[in-house]
Design a protein around this motif. Structure first.
Motif, PDB file in Angstrom:
ATOM      1  N   HIS A  35       0.827  -1.211   0.000  1.00  0.00           N
ATOM      2  CA  HIS A  35       0.000   0.000   0.000  1.00  0.00           C
ATOM      3  C   HIS A  35       0.868   1.271   0.000  1.00  0.00           C
ATOM      4  CE1 HIS A  35      -3.290  -2.795   0.537  1.00  0.00           C
ATOM      5  NE2 HIS A  35      -2.557  -3.369   1.472  1.00  0.00           N
ATOM      6  N   GLY A  36       0.348   2.380   0.507  1.00  0.00           N
ATOM      7  CA  GLY A  36       1.110   3.623   0.513  1.00  0.00           C
ATOM      8  C   GLY A  36       0.381   4.762  -0.178  1.00  0.00           C
ATOM      9  N   GLY A  37       0.660   5.998   0.261  1.00  0.00           N
ATOM     10  CA  GLY A  37       0.034   7.172  -0.343  1.00  0.00           C
ATOM     11  C   GLY A  37      -1.473   7.131  -0.176  1.00  0.00           C
ATOM     12  N   LYS A  38      -2.192   7.280  -1.293  1.00  0.00           N
ATOM     13  CA  LYS A  38      -3.658   7.301  -1.257  1.00  0.00           C
ATOM     14  C   LYS A  38      -4.260   5.935  -0.913  1.00  0.00           C
ATOM     15  CE  LYS A  38      -4.125   6.425  -6.230  1.00  0.00           C
ATOM     16  NZ  LYS A  38      -4.609   6.965  -7.523  1.00  0.00           N
ATOM     17  N   ASP A  39      -3.464   4.891  -1.003  1.00  0.00           N
ATOM     18  CA  ASP A  39      -3.913   3.536  -0.683  1.00  0.00           C
ATOM     19  C   ASP A  39      -3.516   3.224   0.764  1.00  0.00           C
ATOM     20  OD1 ASP A  39      -4.521   0.880  -0.473  1.00  0.00           O
ATOM     21  OD2 ASP A  39      -3.099   0.201  -2.003  1.00  0.00           O
ATOM     22  N   TYR A  40      -4.469   3.345   1.692  1.00  0.00           N
ATOM     23  CA  TYR A  40      -4.194   3.164   3.118  1.00  0.00           C
ATOM     24  C   TYR A  40      -4.093   1.702   3.522  1.00  0.00           C
ATOM     25  CZ  TYR A  40      -4.997   8.123   4.082  1.00  0.00           C
ATOM     26  OH  TYR A  40      -4.893   9.495   4.134  1.00  0.00           O
ATOM     27  N   GLY A  41      -4.614   0.794   2.687  1.00  0.00           N
ATOM     28  CA  GLY A  41      -4.672  -0.607   3.082  1.00  0.00           C
ATOM     29  C   GLY A  41      -5.721  -0.794   4.157  1.00  0.00           C
ATOM     30  N   GLY A  42      -5.566  -1.817   4.973  1.00  0.00           N
ATOM     31  CA  GLY A  42      -6.492  -2.036   6.073  1.00  0.00           C
ATOM     32  C   GLY A  42      -6.294  -0.993   7.160  1.00  0.00           C
ATOM     33  N   SER A  43      -7.296  -0.853   8.023  1.00  0.00           N
ATOM     34  CA  SER A  43      -7.179   0.143   9.090  1.00  0.00           C
ATOM     35  C   SER A  43      -8.075  -0.222  10.262  1.00  0.00           C
ATOM     36  CB  SER A  43      -7.552   1.534   8.581  1.00  0.00           C
ATOM     37  OG  SER A  43      -8.923   1.581   8.206  1.00  0.00           O
ATOM     38  N   GLN A  44      -7.716   0.356  11.390  1.00  0.00           N
ATOM     39  CA  GLN A  44      -8.527   0.273  12.615  1.00  0.00           C
ATOM     40  C   GLN A  44      -8.362   1.616  13.295  1.00  0.00           C
ATOM     41  OE1 GLN A  44     -10.872  -1.358  13.703  1.00  0.00           O
ATOM     42  NE2 GLN A  44     -10.591  -2.379  15.655  1.00  0.00           N
ATOM     43  N   GLY A  45      -9.397   2.457  13.236  1.00  0.00           N
ATOM     44  CA  GLY A  45      -9.255   3.811  13.738  1.00  0.00           C
ATOM     45  C   GLY A  45      -8.209   4.548  12.910  1.00  0.00           C
ATOM     46  N   LYS A  46      -7.189   5.069  13.585  1.00  0.00           N
ATOM     47  CA  LYS A  46      -6.124   5.781  12.884  1.00  0.00           C
ATOM     48  C   LYS A  46      -4.867   4.920  12.701  1.00  0.00           C
ATOM     49  CE  LYS A  46      -7.638  10.423  14.143  1.00  0.00           C
ATOM     50  NZ  LYS A  46      -7.257  11.736  14.751  1.00  0.00           N
ATOM     51  N   VAL A  47      -5.040   3.618  12.853  1.00  0.00           N
ATOM     52  CA  VAL A  47      -3.935   2.685  12.604  1.00  0.00           C
ATOM     53  C   VAL A  47      -4.063   2.196  11.170  1.00  0.00           C
ATOM     54  CG1 VAL A  47      -2.823   0.533  13.288  1.00  0.00           C
ATOM     55  CG2 VAL A  47      -3.938   1.975  15.008  1.00  0.00           C
ATOM     56  N   TYR A  48      -3.096   2.535  10.333  1.00  0.00           N
ATOM     57  CA  TYR A  48      -3.175   2.222   8.918  1.00  0.00           C
ATOM     58  C   TYR A  48      -2.122   1.189   8.529  1.00  0.00           C
ATOM     59  CZ  TYR A  48      -5.935   6.505   8.890  1.00  0.00           C
ATOM     60  OH  TYR A  48      -6.867   7.460   9.154  1.00  0.00           O
ATOM     61  N   GLU A  49      -2.560   0.239   7.730  1.00  0.00           N
ATOM     62  CA  GLU A  49      -1.663  -0.816   7.261  1.00  0.00           C
ATOM     63  C   GLU A  49      -0.446  -0.268   6.542  1.00  0.00           C
ATOM     64  OE1 GLU A  49      -1.705  -4.700   4.245  1.00  0.00           O
ATOM     65  OE2 GLU A  49      -3.529  -3.505   4.524  1.00  0.00           O
ATOM     66  N   LYS A  50      -0.631   0.767   5.735  1.00  0.00           N
ATOM     67  CA  LYS A  50       0.483   1.284   4.932  1.00  0.00           C
ATOM     68  C   LYS A  50       1.660   1.723   5.801  1.00  0.00           C
ATOM     69  CE  LYS A  50      -1.071   6.136   4.579  1.00  0.00           C
ATOM     70  NZ  LYS A  50      -1.236   7.262   3.633  1.00  0.00           N
ATOM     71  N   HIS A  51       1.372   2.281   6.991  1.00  0.00           N
ATOM     72  CA  HIS A  51       2.441   2.732   7.881  1.00  0.00           C
ATOM     73  C   HIS A  51       3.139   1.546   8.557  1.00  0.00           C
ATOM     74  CE1 HIS A  51      -0.038   6.659   8.258  1.00  0.00           C
ATOM     75  NE2 HIS A  51       0.877   6.781   7.306  1.00  0.00           N
ATOM     76  N   LEU A  52       2.362   0.564   8.995  1.00  0.00           N
ATOM     77  CA  LEU A  52       2.943  -0.604   9.643  1.00  0.00           C
ATOM     78  C   LEU A  52       3.797  -1.413   8.670  1.00  0.00           C
ATOM     79  CD1 LEU A  52      -0.131  -1.874  11.727  1.00  0.00           C
ATOM     80  CD2 LEU A  52       1.681  -0.301  12.427  1.00  0.00           C
TER      81      LEU A  52
END
Length: 207
Positions: A35-52
């Motif tokens: 993922h990355g950028g406009k593609d956040y991937g999965g999420s839970q609240g403000k926890v985004y897959e792209k960052h992890l």
């Protein structure tokens, strides 16, 4: 200007001529942070897959380089890359393996654990070594090694896997995934698994 693939081939031939690359060894590890950028991937609240995924990929990259491996990351910052671009980057390096890192998401809140996907039989041993090593390091629930048709592994020319590091939609697993210590354990297991796979290739136990 010569292409990266051509340069990689020349470097591999030069190293092999001086005995630095053993039979069956690979010269490059391509690390793909999902993922990355406009593609956040999965999420839970403000926890985004792209960052992890990016954080985990950087940890893997750092540890592999410390061990002397040559690496290439598909992205090193929060940018969007198409699936085609990711696969293309991986395919530039003829003597390489491709590792795509993700975190999971589903409507079933009870789902938990890690899973590793491969597409070709040639890639299955890589998936098995990496998956087993991460399980040992993290103690996570085992969702097994599975065959799948994800674009980046289906269109790879080299051994390739897609790893899912836990479900952000599971509250307890999301809390674990948010912790740097847990992601470090995933990265350590991944690096160990890659090393074991490399050894198996050199010994001729896998192609």
């Amino acid at each position: 200007m010569p292409s990266p693939r051509f340069i990689s081939l020349l470097a591999s031939l030069w190293l092999a001529s001086y005995g630095f690359i053993q039979a069956g060894a690979f010269s490059t590890i391509v690390i793909d942070a999902g993922h990355g950028g406009k593609d956040y991937g999965g999420s839970q609240g403000k926890v985004y897959e792209k960052h992890l995924a990016l954080d985990t990929a950087k940890r893997v990259d750092y540890m592999l380089k410390k061990k002397g491996y040559r690496t290439r990351m598909t992205r090193t910052s929060d940018v969007f890359l198409s699936l085609q671009k990711r696969a293309s980057i991986g395919n530039r390096y003829g003597n390489s393996i491709f590792i795509s890192i993700h975190y999971n998401c589903t409507y079933r809140r009870g789902a938990k654990g890690i899973e590793t996907f491969y597409y070709t039989e040639r890639s299955k041993p890589l998936a098995q070594y990496v998956h087993k090593a991460i399980l040992r390091r993290t103690g996570a629930n085992d969702r097994k090694v599975k065959h799948a048709r994800y674009y980046v592994i289906r269109n790879a020319k080299n051994p390739s896997i897609l790893f899912e590091g836990g479900f952000l939609t599971n509250s307890s697993e999301c809390r674990a995934c948010k912790k740097g210590n847990y992601r470090q354990k995933i990265a350590e297991g991944m690096v160990t698994g890659i090393g074991l796979y490399q050894s198996a290739r050199r010994a001729g136990r896998v192609r």
